[in-house]
Motif scaffolding. Sequence first.
Motif, PDB file in Angstrom:
ATOM      1  N   THR A  57       0.856  -1.183   0.000  1.00 32.51           N
ATOM      2  CA  THR A  57       0.000   0.000   0.000  1.00 32.51           C
ATOM      3  C   THR A  57       0.896   1.238   0.000  1.00 32.51           C
ATOM      4  O   THR A  57       2.061   1.181   0.400  1.00 32.51           O
ATOM      5  CB  THR A  57      -0.919   0.044   1.238  1.00 32.51           C
ATOM      6  OG1 THR A  57      -0.109  -0.002   2.417  1.00 32.51           O
ATOM      7  CG2 THR A  57      -1.894  -1.116   1.239  1.00 32.51           C
ATOM      8  N   GLU A  58       0.326   2.337  -0.460  1.00 29.91           N
ATOM      9  CA  GLU A  58       1.018   3.621  -0.445  1.00 29.91           C
ATOM     10  C   GLU A  58       0.074   4.666   0.115  1.00 29.91           C
ATOM     11  O   GLU A  58      -1.138   4.575  -0.071  1.00 29.91           O
ATOM     12  CB  GLU A  58       1.417   4.058  -1.864  1.00 29.91           C
ATOM     13  CG  GLU A  58       2.503   3.261  -2.500  1.00 29.91           C
ATOM     14  CD  GLU A  58       2.839   3.765  -3.898  1.00 29.91           C
ATOM     15  OE1 GLU A  58       2.134   4.655  -4.433  1.00 29.91           O
ATOM     16  OE2 GLU A  58       3.806   3.238  -4.468  1.00 29.91           O
ATOM     17  N   HIS A  59       0.649   5.643   0.760  1.00 32.43           N
ATOM     18  CA  HIS A  59      -0.122   6.780   1.257  1.00 32.43           C
ATOM     19  C   HIS A  59       0.435   8.018   0.566  1.00 32.43           C
ATOM     20  O   HIS A  59       1.634   8.273   0.616  1.00 32.43           O
ATOM     21  CB  HIS A  59       0.018   6.912   2.776  1.00 32.43           C
ATOM     22  CG  HIS A  59      -0.218   5.636   3.503  1.00 32.43           C
ATOM     23  ND1 HIS A  59      -1.460   5.076   3.658  1.00 32.43           N
ATOM     24  CD2 HIS A  59       0.648   4.767   4.081  1.00 32.43           C
ATOM     25  CE1 HIS A  59      -1.360   3.949   4.319  1.00 32.43           C
ATOM     26  NE2 HIS A  59      -0.091   3.728   4.581  1.00 32.43           N
ATOM     27  N   ARG A  60      -0.440   8.747  -0.084  1.00 29.43           N
ATOM     28  CA  ARG A  60      -0.027   9.961  -0.798  1.00 29.43           C
ATOM     29  C   ARG A  60      -0.900  11.120  -0.348  1.00 29.43           C
ATOM     30  O   ARG A  60      -2.047  10.939   0.031  1.00 29.43           O
ATOM     31  CB  ARG A  60      -0.184   9.791  -2.306  1.00 29.43           C
ATOM     32  CG  ARG A  60       0.648   8.691  -2.903  1.00 29.43           C
ATOM     33  CD  ARG A  60       0.446   8.657  -4.397  1.00 29.43           C
ATOM     34  NE  ARG A  60       0.962   7.418  -4.961  1.00 29.43           N
ATOM     35  CZ  ARG A  60       0.657   6.965  -6.145  1.00 29.43           C
ATOM     36  NH1 ARG A  60      -0.179   7.645  -6.921  1.00 29.43           N
ATOM     37  NH2 ARG A  60       1.164   5.850  -6.595  1.00 29.43           N
ATOM     38  N   GLN A 107      -4.851  12.953   2.637  1.00 31.09           N
ATOM     39  CA  GLN A 107      -4.150  11.680   2.519  1.00 31.09           C
ATOM     40  C   GLN A 107      -5.033  10.682   1.764  1.00 31.09           C
ATOM     41  O   GLN A 107      -6.207  10.509   2.099  1.00 31.09           O
ATOM     42  CB  GLN A 107      -3.808  11.108   3.891  1.00 31.09           C
ATOM     43  CG  GLN A 107      -3.047   9.795   3.764  1.00 31.09           C
ATOM     44  CD  GLN A 107      -2.488   9.303   5.064  1.00 31.09           C
ATOM     45  OE1 GLN A 107      -1.918  10.061   5.832  1.00 31.09           O
ATOM     46  NE2 GLN A 107      -2.658   8.007   5.314  1.00 31.09           N
ATOM     47  N   ASP A 121      -5.072   6.696   0.331  1.00 31.68           N
ATOM     48  CA  ASP A 121      -4.438   5.378   0.404  1.00 31.68           C
ATOM     49  C   ASP A 121      -4.614   4.651  -0.918  1.00 31.68           C
ATOM     50  O   ASP A 121      -5.690   4.705  -1.529  1.00 31.68           O
ATOM     51  CB  ASP A 121      -5.054   4.550   1.532  1.00 31.68           C
ATOM     52  CG  ASP A 121      -4.796   5.159   2.900  1.00 31.68           C
ATOM     53  OD1 ASP A 121      -3.724   5.761   3.086  1.00 31.68           O
ATOM     54  OD2 ASP A 121      -5.668   5.030   3.782  1.00 31.68           O
ATOM     55  N   TYR A 122      -3.561   3.991  -1.337  1.00 27.93           N
ATOM     56  CA  TYR A 122      -3.560   3.247  -2.596  1.00 27.93           C
ATOM     57  C   TYR A 122      -3.128   1.810  -2.359  1.00 27.93           C
ATOM     58  O   TYR A 122      -2.264   1.549  -1.518  1.00 27.93           O
ATOM     59  CB  TYR A 122      -2.581   3.870  -3.610  1.00 27.93           C
ATOM     60  CG  TYR A 122      -2.999   5.208  -4.137  1.00 27.93           C
ATOM     61  CD1 TYR A 122      -3.677   5.301  -5.340  1.00 27.93           C
ATOM     62  CD2 TYR A 122      -2.713   6.377  -3.444  1.00 27.93           C
ATOM     63  CE1 TYR A 122      -4.071   6.535  -5.842  1.00 27.93           C
ATOM     64  CE2 TYR A 122      -3.095   7.617  -3.938  1.00 27.93           C
ATOM     65  CZ  TYR A 122      -3.769   7.679  -5.136  1.00 27.93           C
ATOM     66  OH  TYR A 122      -4.155   8.903  -5.631  1.00 27.93           O
ATOM     67  N   SER A 181      -1.401   1.775  -9.192  1.00 32.91           N
ATOM     68  CA  SER A 181      -1.837   2.243  -7.878  1.00 32.91           C
ATOM     69  C   SER A 181      -3.336   2.466  -7.946  1.00 32.91           C
ATOM     70  O   SER A 181      -3.813   3.272  -8.747  1.00 32.91           O
ATOM     71  CB  SER A 181      -1.120   3.539  -7.503  1.00 32.91           C
ATOM     72  OG  SER A 181       0.265   3.314  -7.401  1.00 32.91           O
TER      73      SER A 181
END
Length: 168
Positions: A21-24, A30, A32-33, A47
């Motif tokens: 997962t990624e947080h951008r 914010q 989440d991906y 993503s």
Amino acid sequence: MYQSGDQVVYGIHGVCVVTGTEHRIVDRKQVDYLVLEPLDQPGTKFSVPSGNAAAMAKLRPMIDLESLQMLLRSDAVRENVWIEDENRRKLRYRELITAGDRKELLQMVHTLHRHKEELALTGRKFHLCDDNFLHDAEKLLNSEFSRVLGIAPGEVGGYLKTVFTKTE
């Protein structure tokens, strides 16, 4: 929610593995991906915003062997869903490819193969557009089914033909 290492099917991209997962920060919020890597395209990453219902709807768990076998034995996948009007057929087939519903894709593949065989018997050619839709649907199904069945993607078509021939 999906975990790192899970194999999933993502829209037209086929089978992917969840790599994390990624947080951008997007527009000061914010987001989440879920990060996916297509198994047929190593090194490529997607993503998928986990808060976006439309994007997440394209993501589904892989079918298990028992469910696949039940699906292939069902009469529903042998239903002829030919649409005579070419424009309506194109529109419907685009929808089916995008939605990725296994049963409907199998119906489409089965119908197109039957139509192609009928045309060949009368010496007529299969429409290029139908051939392209058939190719796209088979690619999606083969990506997933080959992993479930433990066979090469190129062998799935023959396997399906054998299954359909036995039960017709």
